[in-house]
Scaffold this motif. Structure first.
Motif: not given
Lengths: 239, 414
Positions: B36, B40, B287, B379
C-alpha cells in the motif's frame, strides 16, 4: 461470624444429557482460623466442593454465603474480585506461568488489583522471603524443583492477604520430603491465623488439619474435629 | 482495576514468547502495508512527474484540439485523425481583433517518419511549428540555432534535431549544415537540441522540429493542424481567450450548437486535472488490490490468535483464578493482536519506504525517468492506522473467546 456458610449446596453436571450429581445437598460452615481437610475417594465431589467454595465454579442449587454475603447473584467479574482479594489458591500442578520470574508469579494477583509494579514486587519479596526462596526471586519458575514451585505457589496465594486459602492436593505432585515441608508450611500459616481448606487423598495430609470432612457420593459423610493436631516434621512424617 | 501499563506489558510478554511465530504472523501485514505504501508513494511520484511535464506548457497556454472532447477511452484516438483545424482558423486566430488577449498563436503538426542520412535510418517524431515553439516548450539548443520567423514563412526546409537523432544518424560527427531525408524530401540541419530527461509527453530527444509549413507540405502531406496553441497574455486572461477562440472557430466552422463542436479547448489546468483524476483512480484501484493482502494477513492473525488462545487455556484459567476479570483477559489478547499488527504496520511502512526509494532510484538511474522519491506521509499514517484497525477487527473474536472461558474448565484443560 462464619467465614463460609453453605446450605443444601448442589452441583449437577450435564454431560450430553446425562446428569451427574457431584454435590448432593451439602451443608457446611467454616470459621476463621480453621484448617479443614477434605478427603474422599476420587469422584466423590471433594474437588467440586472446593472449586465452588473458591468461587471458581457456581453451584446449580443451594446457597453460598461468603462473609455473610450471598454469592448466587454475583456476576463473573464480582466473583473475580472476591477471588482476587479474599482467596488464595494452591494447585496440585502448581500452575505457575513458566516464562515469568518467581517474583512476577508471586506478584501476579496484585497486578489485577491495579497495584504498581514497585509496590507489588515489594510485597512479593516479603512472601518470597517467607517461603525461603530469596535467592531464586529472579529465576524463571521452569528452572525450579517441584517443592520450590509449590512454595512459590504458596507465596502467590498469600500475596493478597487472603481470608482463606484453598489447596487442591498441594502435595500430590511432590515426593514425601518436599510434601512434608509444604504441609509443615501450611501448618505454620494456620498457626499464624490463616484459614485453610485442603483437599487431599493422602492420610498424613488429612491428619495435619484441625478438622476433616469425609465426602462420599457428593455428601459429607463425616465431619471430624481433630482434638490434637498431628505435627508434620520436615521429612514428611507425622510426629 | 488493572493498570493499562500492565495490560501493555502482559501483551508484549505474550507475543515475545513465540518470536518466530509472531514474525511469520505479521509477515502478511508487513507485505500488505508495504504494498500500500509503495503504491501510494509511486502514485504520488508519477502524478508529480506527469503534472510537472504538463506545467512545462506554461499556465497561460490554451490548446485548441480538433475533434470532439474525448469522453471515454475509445474516443481519444479519433482526435488525432481529425482535420477540422485549417489554415484559415490559424490565420484568423492570429488576428488581434479576433482574440485581443492572445500573446502568441502557435500552430502544431506532428507525425512519425523515417529520417535518413547516408545509410543510417532512424524513426523520429516530426514536429512542425513556428519559431515560437522554442519558447513555448522552453527548448534549449545545444549546437547551431533554432529556425526563425522568416524561415517559417518561407516554408524553409530547415530542421532542428533532437539529441538522440543526432547520435543515431551522425554519431559524433557534426550534423550542422548536413541534410537529412524524409523519403525524398531533404531538410538542412541548423541546430541540435540539448539532451533532456524522459517522461514527457513529447520525447524531444527523438524529435525533428521544422517549420510547420514545410512539414505539412513535404513530410506529412496535410493541410490541417493537430493543435493550435494560443498563449494568453496572463492566466487571468484565459477565460476571455477561451471564449474568443470558441466564438471564432464556431463562426468559421458554421456551428450553432456547442454540442456539435468539432474542436475542444484544453488548458494546462484542465489537462493536469484529468491526469490527476486518472492517476488517483489508478492509485485507489491498486491500493484496493494491495488491501486484499491485508485482509489475508488479518485472517492469519486471527488464526494464530485462536491457536494461541487454545494453547494458553490453562494460563487463562489461572489468571482468572487469581482475579483477572473477563475484561482483563479480553484486553490482554486484543492488545496482543493489535500489537502484532501494529508492529507489522511499522515494518510495512519501513519496507514500503525502502521499496519506493529503490524503485525511484532504479527509474532515475536505469530508465532515465525524472522520477522523484516521495515519502507518502499520508500513506505512512494510513498504513499504521489500518494495521491497528486490522488488529482490532481480527483480534476481537479470539479475545472474546478467551475472555468467555470458564475459570475451572480452563484450569482442567489438558
Amino acid at each position: 461470624m462464619d467465614l463460609i456458610r453453605i446450605e443444601k449446596l448442589e452441583k449437577i453436571y450435564d454431560n450430553d444429557g446425562v446428569a451427574t450429581v457431584a454435590l448432593d445437598g451439602v451443608d457446611l460452615k467454616i470459621s476463621e482460623g480453621e484448617f479443614v481437610t477434605i478427603v474422599g475417594p476420587s469422584g466423590s465431589g471433594k474437588s467440586t466442593l472446593m472449586q465452588i467454595l473458591g468461587c471458581l465454579d457456581r453451584p446449580t442449587g443451594g446457597k453460598y454465603f461468603f462473609e455473610d454475603k450471598e454469592l448466587q447473584t454475583y456476576s463473573d467479574d464480582e466473583l473475580a474480585k472476591i477471588r482476587n482479594e479474599k482467596i488464595g489458591f494452591v494447585f496440585q500442578a502448581f500452575n505457575l506461568l513458566p516464562r515469568l520470574s518467581v517474583l512476577e508469579n508471586v506478584a501476579l494477583p496484585l497486578m489485577y488489583r491495579g497495584i504498581s509494579v514497585k509496590a507489588r514486587h515489594e510485597k512479593a519479596r516479603e512472601l518470597i522471603h517467607l517461603v525461603e526462596l530469596d535467592d531464586r526471586a529472579g529465576f524463571q519458575t521452569s528452572k525450579l524443583s517441584g517443592g520450590q514451585k509449590q512454595r512459590v505457589a504458596i507465596a502467590r496465594a498469600l500475596v493478597n492477604d487472603p481470608k482463606i486459602i484453598f489447596a487442591d492436593e498441594p502435595t500430590g505432585n511432590l515426593d514425601s520430603k518436599s510434601g512434608g515441608a509444604i504441609l509443615q508450611f501450611l501448618q505454620e500459616l494456620n498457626d499464624r491465623g490463616h484459614t485453610l481448606v485442603v483437599v487431599t487423598h493422602e492420610s498424613y495430609v488429612a491428619q495435619a488439619g484441625s478438622r476433616t470432612l469425609h465426602i462420599i457420593d457428593g455428601k459429607i459423610n463425616k465431619d471430624e474435629r481433630v482434638e490434637k493436631r498431628r505435627i508434620v516434621s520436615k521429612d514428611g512424617f507425622l510426629k | 482495576m488493572m493498570r493499562i501499563s500492565d495490560s501493555f506489558r502482559t501483551a508484549v510478554a505474550g507475543i515475545t514468547v513465540h518470536k518466530n511465530r509472531s514474525f511469520l504472523t505479521i509477515l502478511g501485514i508487513v507485505i500488505g502495508i508495504t504494498a500500500i505504501m509503495a503504491v501510494m508513494s509511486i502514485g504520488q511520484s508519477a502524478q508529480e512527474l506527469i503534472v510537472g511535464q504538463i506545467q512545462r506548457f506554461g499556465p497561460a497556454n490554451v490548446f485548441v484540439v480538433p475533434g470532439r472532447q474525448p469522453n471515454g477511452p475509445n474516443s481519444a484516438a479519433g482526435t488525432i485523425l481529425n482535420d477540422s483545424l485549417k489554415e484559415k482558423d490559424f490565420k484568423d486566430l492570429q488576428k488581434k481583433e479576433n482574440v485581443p488577449e492572445a500573446k502568441a498563436v502557435v500552430p502544431y503538426v506532428f507525425g512519425y517518419a523515417a529520417a535518413s542520412f547516408g545509410s543510417e535510418i532512424y524513426d523520429v517524431m516530426v514536429i512542425g511549428s513556428s519559431e515560437y515553439v522554442q519558447k513555448n516548450f522552453d527548448l534549449k539548443v545545444a549546437e547551431g540555432r533554432f529556425f526563425d520567423v522568416f524561415e517559417t514563412d518561407q516554408k524553409a526546409r530547415v530542421a532542428v534535431i533532437g539529441n538522440k537523432v543526432k547520435e543515431e544518424l551522425f554519431g559524433s560527427a557534426n550534423p550542422i549544415g548536413e541534410k537529412i531525408k524524409f523519403k525524398d524530401q531533404k531538410f538542412q540541419i541548423i541546430g541540435v537540441l540539448a539532451a533532456e530527461g524522459q517522461g514527457s509527453f513529447i520525447d524531444f530527444n527523438k524529435a525533428v522540429i521544422a517549420p510547420y509549413t514545410a512539414v505539412q507540405q513535404n513530410v506529412l502531406g496535410i493541410k490541417y493542424f493537430n493543435r493550435i496553441i494560443v498563449e494568453a497574455e496572463s492566466v487571468e486572461a484565459l477565460p476571455g481567450v477561451v471564449r474568443d477562440i470558441k466564438t471564432l472557430l464556431r463562426n468559421n466552422h458554421n456551428i450553432d450548437d456547442p454540442e456539435k463542436d468539432d474542436f475542444f479547448i484544453q488548458t494546462q489546468e484542465s489537462i493536469a486535472d484529468s491526469v490527476k483524476t486518472v492517476t488517483n483512480i489508478l492509485t485507489v484501484l491498486l491500493t484496493a488490490v494491495a488491501a486484499i493482502s491485508l485482509i489475508v494477513g488479518g485472517v492469519g492473525i486471527m488464526n494464530i490468535m485462536l491457536v494461541s488462545v487454545t494453547e494458553r487455556t490453562r494460563e487463562i484459567g489461572l489468571r482468572k483464578a487469581l482475579g483477572a476479570t473477563n475484561g482483563n483477559i479480553l484486553t490482554q489478547f486484543l492488545f496482543e493482536a493489535v500489537f502484532l499488527t501494529a508492529i507489522g504496520g511499522v515494518f510495512g511502512v519501513i519496507g514500503g519506504t525502502l521499496l519506493t526509494y529503490l524503485l525511484a532510484y532504479v527509474a532515475n538511474k536505469f530508465a532515465g525517468l525524472n522520477f522523484s522519491y516521495i515519502f507518502s506521509v499520508s500513506g505512512a499514517i494510513w498504513g499504521i492506522a489500518v494495521s491497528f484497525v486490522i488488529g482490532l477487527v481480527f483480534g476481537i473474536f479470539p479475545a472474546r473467546k478467551a475472555a468467555k472461558k470458564s475459570p475451572i474448565e480452563s484450569l482442567r484443560f489438558e
